[in-house]
Design a protein around this motif. Structure first.
Motif, PDB file in Angstrom:
ATOM      1  N   GLN A 152       0.668  -1.419   0.384  1.00 37.60           N
ATOM      2  CA  GLN A 152       0.160   0.045   0.149  1.00 37.60           C
ATOM      3  C   GLN A 152       0.948   1.443   0.076  1.00 37.60           C
ATOM      4  OE1 GLN A 152      -1.824  -2.389   3.136  1.00 37.60           O
ATOM      5  NE2 GLN A 152      -3.544  -0.830   3.257  1.00 37.60           N
ATOM      6  N   ASP A 157      -0.214   4.817   2.956  1.00 37.27           N
ATOM      7  CA  ASP A 157      -1.154   4.386   1.576  1.00 37.27           C
ATOM      8  C   ASP A 157      -0.914   4.890   0.663  1.00 37.27           C
ATOM      9  OD1 ASP A 157      -3.208   2.370   1.835  1.00 37.27           O
ATOM     10  OD2 ASP A 157      -4.986   3.936   2.013  1.00 37.27           O
ATOM     11  N   ALA A 173      -3.766   4.790  -2.745  1.00 37.64           N
ATOM     12  CA  ALA A 173      -4.410   6.086  -3.395  1.00 37.64           C
ATOM     13  C   ALA A 173      -4.229   6.389  -5.119  1.00 37.64           C
ATOM     14  CB  ALA A 173      -4.104   7.454  -2.282  1.00 37.64           C
ATOM     15  N   GLU A 233      -6.157   3.617  -7.184  1.00 34.20           N
ATOM     16  CA  GLU A 233      -7.131   4.246  -6.346  1.00 34.20           C
ATOM     17  C   GLU A 233      -7.650   5.075  -8.002  1.00 34.20           C
ATOM     18  OE1 GLU A 233     -10.857   5.407  -3.389  1.00 34.20           O
ATOM     19  OE2 GLU A 233      -8.961   4.489  -3.029  1.00 34.20           O
ATOM     20  N   HIS A 261      -6.327  -0.980   6.101  1.00 34.49           N
ATOM     21  CA  HIS A 261      -6.303   0.959   7.390  1.00 34.49           C
ATOM     22  C   HIS A 261      -7.553   2.168   5.687  1.00 34.49           C
ATOM     23  CE1 HIS A 261      -3.478  -0.167  10.306  1.00 34.49           C
ATOM     24  NE2 HIS A 261      -3.791  -1.006   9.283  1.00 34.49           N
ATOM     25  N   GLY A 262      -7.731   1.115   4.971  1.00 33.07           N
ATOM     26  CA  GLY A 262      -7.991   2.410   4.097  1.00 33.07           C
ATOM     27  C   GLY A 262      -9.218   2.479   3.816  1.00 33.07           C
ATOM     28  N   ARG A 269     -13.033  -1.007  -0.042  1.00 36.63           N
ATOM     29  CA  ARG A 269     -11.403  -1.022  -0.515  1.00 36.63           C
ATOM     30  C   ARG A 269     -11.366  -2.605  -0.696  1.00 36.63           C
ATOM     31  NH1 ARG A 269      -6.200   1.787   0.453  1.00 36.63           N
ATOM     32  NH2 ARG A 269      -7.140   3.627  -0.913  1.00 36.63           N
TER      33      ARG A 269
END
Length: 334
Positions: free
Chosen positions: A135, A139, A143, A146, A159-160, A164
């Motif tokens: 990640q 993160d 991101a 994404e 953790h997102g 997800r």
């Protein structure tokens, strides 16, 4: 590059995201998010980046944006880690994951494109979906993927955002296993080695701390370090030079643990006589290192298969859920 020129090398090359980032003094990931209209970028920043991109003559990869309508029968596997002289891409991670991914994609008649996060953000290939291995710090890598708007799954920790899809090991449970083992060995003054800005490592530390509650053992120091043997060796050597006294170490991965053992033994102490060491991964090297390394095992091959299955289901519009895989402690000599 002169400001406002709109091209590089006399107009012979298109500007890239890196050029835009350099022009504005921002990260490439921020540029990628802004150009993909991602909600995590402030409106003012997004407007500035898009205006700068237009002025410089940057062109979005239209084929990447249209992939939802154009099936390519190709999945991108994006590796977050960067190769270095002491952490090669040929290490067990990510190759064990890649083996499981490739086996599953091949069986489904799918191609696989292997790339890194920097190249993916800069020049996204034409694919139907993305598997991200790692990640990133805070993160960031997840991101950036994404922001591309493609179906994607991540190897890592949850953790997102809740929607997800993540496949990963039970890192917290792994930390508790390490704590139980070290306490059972009579260890009381413990070190934790690893960079907790990575979600998986943070979970390992939290599980480790939770596993020590109610015992007489405690974490006397936490040292952030890269996932390499040299980083583990240097971190422990510095502590020993300062006179730090400890009798147990939990390292965020096996490479760090091996480096820690080298530093301990170089100082004249013995492993496990004076210091017990537990790693994480149960990499192939753990069983041939001297002393043989006690480690928390995670099943990367199965993880790779699950990643491939889930991204293909997402591409097909099927409901998909995240998966946390069990771990086990492999006790050896350290």
């Amino acid at each position: 590059m002169a400001s406002g020129t709109g091209s590089r090398d006399g107009g012979n090359a298109r500007p890239t995201m890196a050029d835009i980032a350099k022009e504005l003094g921002v990260a490439k990931i921020t540029v990628s998010r802004a150009l993909s209209n991602h909600s995590t970028v402030k409106d003012s920043t997004r407007k500035l980046i898009r205006e700068t991109a237009e002025r410089m003559g940057y062109r979005l990869n239209i084929s990447a944006r249209n992939l939802r309508q154009q099936r390519t029968r190709t999945i991108a596997v994006v590796i977050e880690m960067a190769p270095s002289h002491d952490r090669l891409m040929s290490e067990p991670y990510p190759l064990s994951l890649l083996g499981g991914i490739m086996q599953e994609l091949t069986a489904a008649g799918q191609n696989m494109v292997l790339t890194t996060i920097d190249l993916f953000a800069e020049h996204p290939p034409s694919t139907d979906g993305v598997i991200l291995l790692g990640q990133g710090v805070h993160d960031d890598a997840a991101a950036a993927v994404e922001a591309m708007g493609l179906p994607y799954v991540v190897w890592g920790a949850a953790h997102g955002p809740p929607e997800r899809i993540v496949v990963g090991s039970d890192n917290g449970a792994g930390g508790r296993l390490a704590a139980d083992y070290l306490v059972g060995q009579g260890r009381r003054k413990l070190l934790f080695l690893g960079e907790t800005q990575h979600g998986e490592v943070e979970d390992r530390l939290n599980g480790f701390a939770a596993g020590l509650k109610g015992s007489r053992a405690e974490v006397i120091d936490r040292v952030a370090c890269a996932f390499t043997t040299s980083a583990g060796r240097e971190a422990v050597a510095r502590l020993l030079e300062r006179g730090k006294s400890f009798d147990g170490i939990f390292a965020a991965n096996d490479a760090i643990a091996m480096g820690a053992i080298e530093a301990v033994e170089a100082s004249g102490l013995a492993v496990p006589g004076d210091v017990s060491v537990v790693g994480f991964d149960d990499s192939p090297g753990a069983s041939i290192f001297s002393p043989k390394l006690t480690s928390v095992r995670q099943d990367w091959a199965v993880g790779g298969e699950l990643l491939a299955q889930k991204v293909l289901d997402l591409v097909a519009g099927q409901p998909v859920e995240s998966r946390v895989m069990p771990v086990e402690l492999v006790v050896r000599e350290s």
